[in-house]
Motif scaffolding. Structure first.
Motif: not given
Length: 158
Positions: A69-84
């Motif tokens: 409800a407060r954040s989004l995370s994406l992951r691929s072979s290059a790593g993960a990224a998070h955003a609020t």
């Protein structure tokens, strides 16, 4: 005639070993950056901040996604990224649910009996998303802002 100093052999072997280490480290570096979670979160925020109903689609270049409800995370072979999310809470739409159908464009009056039923389903989805795990990502993320009666919901289907 040229003579090689006895210590030169050890220097040469040390230099060769160091070169192999540098090549190994360089070969292990990712060839591209991690997915851009901030851009995807900005798409969600654009609709969540609005008072008006709307729909947006954002491409997702990731193998896995996690939406709360407060954040989004994406992951691929290059790593993960998070955003609020700056605006929210938003409602993650579980795949194959009535909320997902509404996120895809079905009118909420066809998927739910009343605005309160939509609100209850959205609240339940937000509660369930607290412990959201990684799941396979689609090629794009759909975001839909729904206004039905007194219920205002921003649905995220990723």
């Amino acid at each position: 005639m040229l003579d090689v100093a006895p210590g030169a052999t050890y220097w040469f072997l040390g230099l060769a070993a160091a070169s192999l280490v540098v090549v190994g480290v360089a070969a292990d570096l990712p060839t591209r950056p991690p997915p851009d979670a901030s851009a995807a979160a900005n798409t969600v925020d654009a609709l969540a901040a609005s008072d008006y109903a709307g729909t947006a689609t954002h491409p997702v270049a990731a193998s896995a996604v996690r939406v709360t409800a407060r954040s989004l995370s994406l992951r691929s072979s290059a790593g993960a990224a998070h955003a609020t999310f700056a605006f929210g809470p938003v409602t993650p739409a579980p795949a194959e649910s009535a909320l997902a159908a509404v996120a895809r464009g079905v009118p909420p009056s066809e998927a739910f009996d009343s605005p309160s039923a939509l609100g209850d389903a959205a609240a339940a989805a937000r509660r369930d998303a607290r412990d959201a795990g990684w799941r396979p990502a689609d090629d794009s993320m759909r975001v839909r802002r729904v206004n039905w009666g007194d219920v205002r919901v921003t649905l995220v289907l990723a």
